[in-house]
Design a protein around this motif. Sequence first.
Motif, PDB file in Angstrom:
ATOM      1  N   SER A 254       0.940  -1.228  -0.064  1.00 33.56           N
ATOM      2  CA  SER A 254       0.059  -0.082  -0.029  1.00 33.56           C
ATOM      3  C   SER A 254       0.787   1.340   0.022  1.00 33.56           C
ATOM      4  O   SER A 254       2.127   1.226   0.368  1.00 33.56           O
ATOM      5  N   GLY A 255      -0.013   2.527  -0.298  1.00 35.88           N
ATOM      6  CA  GLY A 255       0.891   3.588  -0.355  1.00 35.88           C
ATOM      7  C   GLY A 255      -0.367   4.524   0.071  1.00 35.88           C
ATOM      8  O   GLY A 255      -1.294   4.568   0.254  1.00 35.88           O
ATOM      9  N   PRO A 256       0.175   5.842   0.243  1.00 34.19           N
ATOM     10  CA  PRO A 256      -0.920   7.024   0.643  1.00 34.19           C
ATOM     11  C   PRO A 256      -1.876   7.263  -0.525  1.00 34.19           C
ATOM     12  O   PRO A 256      -1.421   7.519  -1.526  1.00 34.19           O
ATOM     13  N   LEU A 257      -3.016   7.717  -0.064  1.00 37.62           N
ATOM     14  CA  LEU A 257      -3.707   8.505  -0.891  1.00 37.62           C
ATOM     15  C   LEU A 257      -3.834   9.916  -0.866  1.00 37.62           C
ATOM     16  O   LEU A 257      -4.151  10.418   0.179  1.00 37.62           O
ATOM     17  N   SER A 258      -3.268  10.573  -1.843  1.00 36.39           N
ATOM     18  CA  SER A 258      -2.998  12.096  -1.632  1.00 36.39           C
ATOM     19  C   SER A 258      -3.952  12.760  -1.051  1.00 36.39           C
ATOM     20  O   SER A 258      -5.198  12.682  -1.699  1.00 36.39           O
ATOM     21  N   GLY A 259      -3.975  13.625   0.112  1.00 37.91           N
ATOM     22  CA  GLY A 259      -4.821  14.352   0.398  1.00 37.91           C
ATOM     23  C   GLY A 259      -5.992  13.890   1.162  1.00 37.91           C
ATOM     24  O   GLY A 259      -6.906  14.457   1.934  1.00 37.91           O
ATOM     25  N   PHE A 260      -5.764  12.591   2.001  1.00 41.60           N
ATOM     26  CA  PHE A 260      -6.879  11.873   2.522  1.00 41.60           C
ATOM     27  C   PHE A 260      -5.927  11.047   3.558  1.00 41.60           C
ATOM     28  O   PHE A 260      -4.652  10.697   3.256  1.00 41.60           O
ATOM     29  N   ARG A 261      -6.437  10.656   4.602  1.00 41.04           N
ATOM     30  CA  ARG A 261      -5.921   9.503   5.480  1.00 41.04           C
ATOM     31  C   ARG A 261      -6.297   8.223   5.330  1.00 41.04           C
ATOM     32  O   ARG A 261      -7.165   7.636   6.091  1.00 41.04           O
ATOM     33  N   GLN A 262      -5.652   7.835   3.971  1.00 37.10           N
ATOM     34  CA  GLN A 262      -6.366   6.598   3.648  1.00 37.10           C
ATOM     35  C   GLN A 262      -5.231   5.920   2.874  1.00 37.10           C
ATOM     36  O   GLN A 262      -4.193   6.619   2.585  1.00 37.10           O
ATOM     37  N   MET A 263      -5.109   4.672   2.960  1.00 32.52           N
ATOM     38  CA  MET A 263      -4.025   3.948   1.952  1.00 32.52           C
ATOM     39  C   MET A 263      -4.902   3.490   0.613  1.00 32.52           C
ATOM     40  O   MET A 263      -5.861   3.521   0.565  1.00 32.52           O
ATOM     41  N   ARG A 264      -3.638   3.189  -0.347  1.00 35.82           N
ATOM     42  CA  ARG A 264      -4.204   3.091  -1.651  1.00 35.82           C
ATOM     43  C   ARG A 264      -3.249   1.953  -2.088  1.00 35.82           C
ATOM     44  O   ARG A 264      -2.300   1.732  -1.930  1.00 35.82           O
ATOM     45  N   VAL A 265      -3.970   0.987  -2.828  1.00 36.12           N
ATOM     46  CA  VAL A 265      -3.458  -0.170  -3.491  1.00 36.12           C
ATOM     47  C   VAL A 265      -3.718  -0.381  -4.869  1.00 36.12           C
ATOM     48  O   VAL A 265      -4.797  -0.162  -5.080  1.00 36.12           O
ATOM     49  N   GLU A 266      -2.653  -1.049  -5.525  1.00 41.29           N
ATOM     50  CA  GLU A 266      -3.146  -1.067  -6.865  1.00 41.29           C
ATOM     51  C   GLU A 266      -2.976  -2.867  -6.971  1.00 41.29           C
ATOM     52  O   GLU A 266      -1.982  -3.330  -6.710  1.00 41.29           O
ATOM     53  N   CYS A 267      -4.122  -3.427  -7.325  1.00 41.98           N
ATOM     54  CA  CYS A 267      -4.116  -4.890  -7.723  1.00 41.98           C
ATOM     55  C   CYS A 267      -5.677  -5.166  -8.690  1.00 41.98           C
ATOM     56  O   CYS A 267      -6.522  -4.473  -8.408  1.00 41.98           O
ATOM     57  N   ALA A 268      -5.257  -5.398  -9.776  1.00 43.07           N
ATOM     58  CA  ALA A 268      -6.316  -6.028 -10.654  1.00 43.07           C
ATOM     59  C   ALA A 268      -7.318  -7.082 -10.138  1.00 43.07           C
ATOM     60  O   ALA A 268      -6.882  -7.763  -9.469  1.00 43.07           O
ATOM     61  N   GLY A 269      -8.475  -6.599 -10.599  1.00 43.37           N
ATOM     62  CA  GLY A 269      -9.563  -7.599 -10.111  1.00 43.37           C
ATOM     63  C   GLY A 269     -10.186  -7.270  -8.991  1.00 43.37           C
ATOM     64  O   GLY A 269     -11.099  -8.294  -8.408  1.00 43.37           O
TER      65      GLY A 269
END
Length: 349
Positions: A254-269
């Motif tokens: 995971s990494g940060p979602l810019s501007g939010f207190r959230q995580m972001r993940v790239e995964c197809a499907g």
Amino acid sequence: MNLFRLRPGPTVGLRLGLTLAASGALLLAGGAPADAAPGATSRTGEWTAPGDDGWSDADVLGFWTPGRISAATDPGRPDADGVPTGTPGPPAAVPGMPSAEHFSGISSVGVLFTSAGADPTTGELRAHKCSASVVESGGRDLILTAGHCAGGRAVFVPQYRSRSELADQPFGFYRVTDWYVDDQYVRNSKGAVSDLDYAFARVAAAPDGRSVQDAVGANHLVRTPGYRQDVTMLGYPRVGRNPADQPVRCAARSGPLSGFRQMRVECAGMWGGVSGGPWFSDVDWDAGTGEIIGNVGGFYGGGMDVPESDPRYHQITYSPVYGDRFFRLYADALNGRRPHYGSYRQLQP
């Protein structure tokens, strides 16, 4: 701001597209935004829901017959490009990006079924719409999902098996009796309050008298250590994108979602239906439990505001960060309290 408690009432919308195939179905909300809620809401997102009006285990079994499961409507969001949202097929492999894989699931993670209408034996049908997980509690009766999944007359089915009738599920079924949601959260928000897209629900014992935690175990909730974490996401994609009607898992960074207190993940499907599904930092596949640091949810219900025809729809998934406010809600759900927290301010984890 107060934390409020909801009892079963009108079905609410969620980031996942809901649908049930003839065999029954599971939803997974990963890269796709949730649809708007059909129920009444205030400007702060506080849902109006009637009290528990006699929704019993017998009503659940009487309502969710195999025929109704196969005929359940899909209240998922429409596609802006006019592309059918139920088109089956796995995602194409994306170089350098992990892909979700089907597996048999684990006992502590399952799906939520709902129905709408005042009469628990009639009304509008809803497919299994969100994913949820059992978490530790003194009452042995608490589950975790996304805030946009909360509300409605709901039933939790751990490790759902689409080829088995509701009465024959391996770990039974559990009626939701109370919802606990931060009342500053606004369903499918694109603003700062999307950081609060998590919810707890208390469930009744199964028809055989077992508590859900006694039946399947429970997961341990852990404060999110930071935005960059190794996580394993779990959830049930909707049948239109998941003809096998099985849960999926995806291990990613995971990494940060810019501007939010959230995580972001790239995964197809990660198609609609995995909303509320846990993000594990550690999991024992044999025991069927682990440590949870997030759940599918957040900005616009947990994914980008794009049509399903856009590949990013199923490739990018979000999760709230678990900090003080999350654990206050957890404590309140454990104790059935409704405290007042004050307005929401974004802080670093």
